[in-house]
Scaffold this motif. Sequence first.
Motif, PDB file in Angstrom:
ATOM      1  N   LYS A 244       0.957  -1.252   0.025  1.00 37.30           N
ATOM      2  CA  LYS A 244      -0.083  -0.119  -0.012  1.00 37.30           C
ATOM      3  C   LYS A 244       0.663   1.209  -0.046  1.00 37.30           C
ATOM      4  O   LYS A 244       2.199   1.124   0.442  1.00 37.30           O
ATOM      5  CB  LYS A 244      -0.942  -0.050   1.265  1.00 37.30           C
ATOM      6  N   THR A 245       0.275   2.455  -0.501  1.00 38.46           N
ATOM      7  CA  THR A 245       1.018   3.829  -0.416  1.00 38.46           C
ATOM      8  C   THR A 245       0.256   4.664  -0.255  1.00 38.46           C
ATOM      9  O   THR A 245      -1.225   4.802  -0.911  1.00 38.46           O
ATOM     10  CB  THR A 245       1.949   3.768  -1.710  1.00 38.46           C
ATOM     11  N   GLY A 246       0.541   5.796   0.316  1.00 36.94           N
ATOM     12  CA  GLY A 246      -0.229   7.106   0.713  1.00 36.94           C
ATOM     13  C   GLY A 246      -1.104   6.916   1.971  1.00 36.94           C
ATOM     14  O   GLY A 246      -1.103   6.182   2.705  1.00 36.94           O
ATOM     15  N   THR A 247      -1.285   8.258   2.397  1.00 37.87           N
ATOM     16  CA  THR A 247      -1.783   8.579   3.470  1.00 37.87           C
ATOM     17  C   THR A 247      -2.780   9.946   3.092  1.00 37.87           C
ATOM     18  O   THR A 247      -2.669  10.401   2.031  1.00 37.87           O
ATOM     19  CB  THR A 247      -0.986   9.142   4.632  1.00 37.87           C
ATOM     20  N   ALA A 248      -3.587  10.257   3.843  1.00 39.09           N
ATOM     21  CA  ALA A 248      -4.678  11.300   3.780  1.00 39.09           C
ATOM     22  C   ALA A 248      -3.631  12.847   3.827  1.00 39.09           C
ATOM     23  O   ALA A 248      -2.774  12.854   4.993  1.00 39.09           O
ATOM     24  CB  ALA A 248      -5.726  11.547   4.863  1.00 39.09           C
ATOM     25  N   GLY A 249      -3.963  13.771   2.919  1.00 39.29           N
ATOM     26  CA  GLY A 249      -3.179  14.847   3.013  1.00 39.29           C
ATOM     27  C   GLY A 249      -2.966  15.362   1.368  1.00 39.29           C
ATOM     28  O   GLY A 249      -3.680  14.881   0.494  1.00 39.29           O
ATOM     29  N   SER A 250      -2.192  16.527   1.423  1.00 37.55           N
ATOM     30  CA  SER A 250      -2.164  17.247   0.252  1.00 37.55           C
ATOM     31  C   SER A 250      -0.654  17.215  -0.138  1.00 37.55           C
ATOM     32  O   SER A 250      -0.254  17.828  -1.453  1.00 37.55           O
ATOM     33  CB  SER A 250      -2.577  18.597   0.352  1.00 37.55           C
ATOM     34  N   GLY A 251       0.189  16.683   0.630  1.00 36.88           N
ATOM     35  CA  GLY A 251       1.782  16.698   0.139  1.00 36.88           C
ATOM     36  C   GLY A 251       1.788  15.566  -0.939  1.00 36.88           C
ATOM     37  O   GLY A 251       1.095  14.938  -1.472  1.00 36.88           O
ATOM     38  N   LEU A 252       2.913  15.594  -1.735  1.00 37.24           N
ATOM     39  CA  LEU A 252       3.302  14.692  -2.786  1.00 37.24           C
ATOM     40  C   LEU A 252       3.297  13.075  -1.904  1.00 37.24           C
ATOM     41  O   LEU A 252       3.989  13.041  -0.820  1.00 37.24           O
ATOM     42  CB  LEU A 252       4.816  14.931  -3.357  1.00 37.24           C
ATOM     43  N   GLY A 253       2.742  12.179  -2.692  1.00 38.91           N
ATOM     44  CA  GLY A 253       2.514  10.850  -2.134  1.00 38.91           C
ATOM     45  C   GLY A 253       1.321  10.801  -1.184  1.00 38.91           C
ATOM     46  O   GLY A 253       1.031   9.661  -0.573  1.00 38.91           O
ATOM     47  N   GLN A 254       0.589  11.918  -0.880  1.00 45.01           N
ATOM     48  CA  GLN A 254      -0.729  12.007  -0.053  1.00 45.01           C
ATOM     49  C   GLN A 254      -1.639  11.913  -1.038  1.00 45.01           C
ATOM     50  O   GLN A 254      -1.633  12.658  -2.085  1.00 45.01           O
ATOM     51  CB  GLN A 254      -0.456  12.821   0.761  1.00 45.01           C
TER      52      GLN A 254
END
Length: 300
Positions: A244-254
């Motif tokens: 899995k990859t990614g989390t909640a947010g607005s940065g790169l990779g989010q």
Amino acid sequence: VDRVLGYPGSMDGLRDNNGDSIPDGYYVKMGLDPRAPVVPLTPEWTQKALTGSFGTVSNQFRFPTRLFLTDTLVFVLDRQNNRISVWNRNTLAHVRTYGAGGSGAGQFAAPYGLGKDPNANRFAVADSANHRIQVFTFNTNTGVIAFERQFGSYGTGNGAFNNPRDVAIGPQGRFHVADTDNHRIQVFDPSGNHLFSFGAFGTANGQMKSPQGIAVDSDGIIYVADTDNNRIQGFAGGGAFLWKTGTAGSGLGQFNKPMGIQIGLGQRLYVADTSNHRIQVLDSARNPVGALGSQGADAG
């Protein structure tokens, strides 16, 4: 080197022996030498073309959600107009439309997902509010579309759907369906017979919350846009969790409600990071490469 006349392997393969994230088959096809890598693709982007406007006439759209390309045509799923719109890829001239609102064969109710068969001139539509998958063939020269088959109905059992939002056709011709409100992925054989399902509501590895995007690569690996968990998950062809990859947010990779995913050159992932109003690009190791787009109505 001016031109390579021969090189081991398939021209359409996805091998990347020189490590530049561009498949060697691409070099051969373009007459380049794959032993001499070019600079990797950069995160800077330039809009190449723009067409369409809001409306219901043949060359307008109301909430287009998915598209696929051939050498000469573009097929666009025009959700709120309940149709498929076909365009000339080179001139952007409108060619034809197919479909209308309804529940009959070749009709749609708020369709959301579109997936092309990588080995045949056919595609599938996630006919979301009709809780089914419809399959069509098309003529590569004229864009004429013909109904082939449909499968599925409303429900929670095997082969039934609750608001399916996307469909991808794998290298074996299998249909992979993001069964969104059942929080799972269902897999069907080329005739539409149910094979297996995986996933359940939750946040643990392999669980999902309203998945709305799916893609399958040439090795059969399944990529899922796990929308309400704000992440991308990868699964083996049989449904076993891989990563899995990614989390909640607005940065790169989010991510913020990712709703679509496609696989590009060098196994790069292109993610429709919907509520962040951008497309994010991840490399084959799932590291963020860059993003394009921002909120607004201007070009780009």
